[in-house]
Design an enzyme around this catalytic site. Structure first.
Site, PDB file in Angstrom:
ATOM      1  N   TYR A 142       0.856  -1.185   0.000  1.00  0.00           N
ATOM      2  CA  TYR A 142       0.000   0.000   0.000  1.00  0.00           C
ATOM      3  C   TYR A 142       0.891   1.233   0.000  1.00  0.00           C
ATOM      4  O   TYR A 142       2.030   1.185   0.476  1.00  0.00           O
ATOM      5  CB  TYR A 142      -0.953   0.006   1.197  1.00  0.00           C
ATOM      6  N   ASP A 154      -2.985   1.870  17.142  1.00  0.00           N
ATOM      7  CA  ASP A 154      -2.733   1.403  15.774  1.00  0.00           C
ATOM      8  C   ASP A 154      -2.775   2.550  14.764  1.00  0.00           C
ATOM      9  O   ASP A 154      -2.790   2.313  13.561  1.00  0.00           O
ATOM     10  CB  ASP A 154      -3.710   0.297  15.355  1.00  0.00           C
TER      11      ASP A 154
END
Length: 294
Positions: free
Chosen positions: A45, A249
């Site tokens: 990504y 996260d």
């Protein structure tokens, strides 16, 4: 730049839960900035920049004092962006590196001086092409004193990984509990298997993190406020409270289709750790013992 992914909330809410003084966001990342810190040609990504200034602003907004910055897979084994963020944080950050298994002793010591305290092995096939267990095991035997190994895998390969993980001679930290299916509940097959693994040695730590991933609508969950996650995970935190650390996260790699509000993510904490004693262990005592013991 339109092909670069934005996976984080542009204006996260202020959480109703206030973390105790000294709290650590013990699982977060930085992306770049791409100039001067490029992304790996093998990256699955290509994120927009999410650099240290953005991370520290979020840290302060959410009420945390420190960060543990985990090397993101989009940067491969070039840890420069993570080291840069740690350096800018002063003593308020530590890190987890991703390394070439053939890394030299001098290079490992340089990472230690830069604030790294562990290395991460990623077994998610959608993120990495090659995860050589034999080489991972070899490098785990050469780590600086006090380091640990972080492992990221999905629940369906836990048993396959057990012999490899059993052989690692340093403490283990399991990202996101090995991604159990939280819809099975606290007594589901995935959670039972993970408990059995935790019982196998007393130096396995874990992160009861990522409700936005594990209870996502696109995964068949209910989404925010992630009730299935709260129900499944709270008993695990209670039973293994001296081996848990927590993190946001941020910037939520690959979550661009269901971007979580970080204020809501923080509000999960009292649902999985309902007492002040549990919150202190999860957010202060345990991560400081693991990352700031020196």
């Amino acid at each position: 730049m339109s092909d670069r992914i934005v996976s984080w909330h542009p204006n996260p809410s202020k959480p109703s839960f206030t973390p105790p003084p000294g709290s650590v966001d013990a699982h977060c990342h930085v992306f770049g900035p791409m100039d001067p810190f490029g992304f790996s040609p093998k990256a699955k990504y290509l994120p927009a920049d999410a650099g240290p200034e953005m991370l520290f602003a979020l840290r302060d907004h959410l009420g945390f004092e420190k960060n543990v910055i985990v090397q993101a897979s989009c940067h491969g084994t070039d840890n420069a962006a993570t080291l840069n963020a740690i350096a800018k944080a002063g003593n308020k950050a530590r890190g987890v590196a991703v390394v070439d298994p053939d890394i030299s002793e001098d290079e490992l010591q340089a990472l230690h001086q830069g604030g790294m305290r562990g290395i991460r092995f990623n077994f998610l096939k959608r993120l990495v092409d090659n995860a050589p267990k034999d080489k991972f095991l070899e490098v785990s035997k050469r780590l600086p004193a006090g380091w640990h190994v972080v492992i990221y895998f999905e629940a369906d390969i836990l048993e396959e990984l057990r012999p490899f993980m059993d052989a690692i001679p340093v403490p283990l930290v399991i990202d996101h509990m090995g991604r159990p299916d939280v819809r099975q509940g606290p007594d589901g097959a995935d959670m039972k298997a993970f408990r059995s693994f935790l019982e196998s040695r007393d130096d396995i730590w874990f992160k009861p993190t990522c409700p936005d991933r594990l209870d996502a609508i696109k995964e068949g969950g209910q989404g925010d406020p992630w009730d299935a996650f709260a129900e499944a995970v709270a008993p695990l935190v209670e039973d293994y409270q001296d081996r848990v650390i927590w993190g946001t996260d941020w910037p939520h790699p690959n979550m661009q289709d269901e971007v979580p509000d970080d204020g809501h993510v923080v509000n999960m904490i009292p649902r999985i750790a309902p007492t002040e004693e549990l919150q202190q262990k999860l957010l202060v005592t345990n991560p400081n013992r693991l990352y700031w013991s020196d």
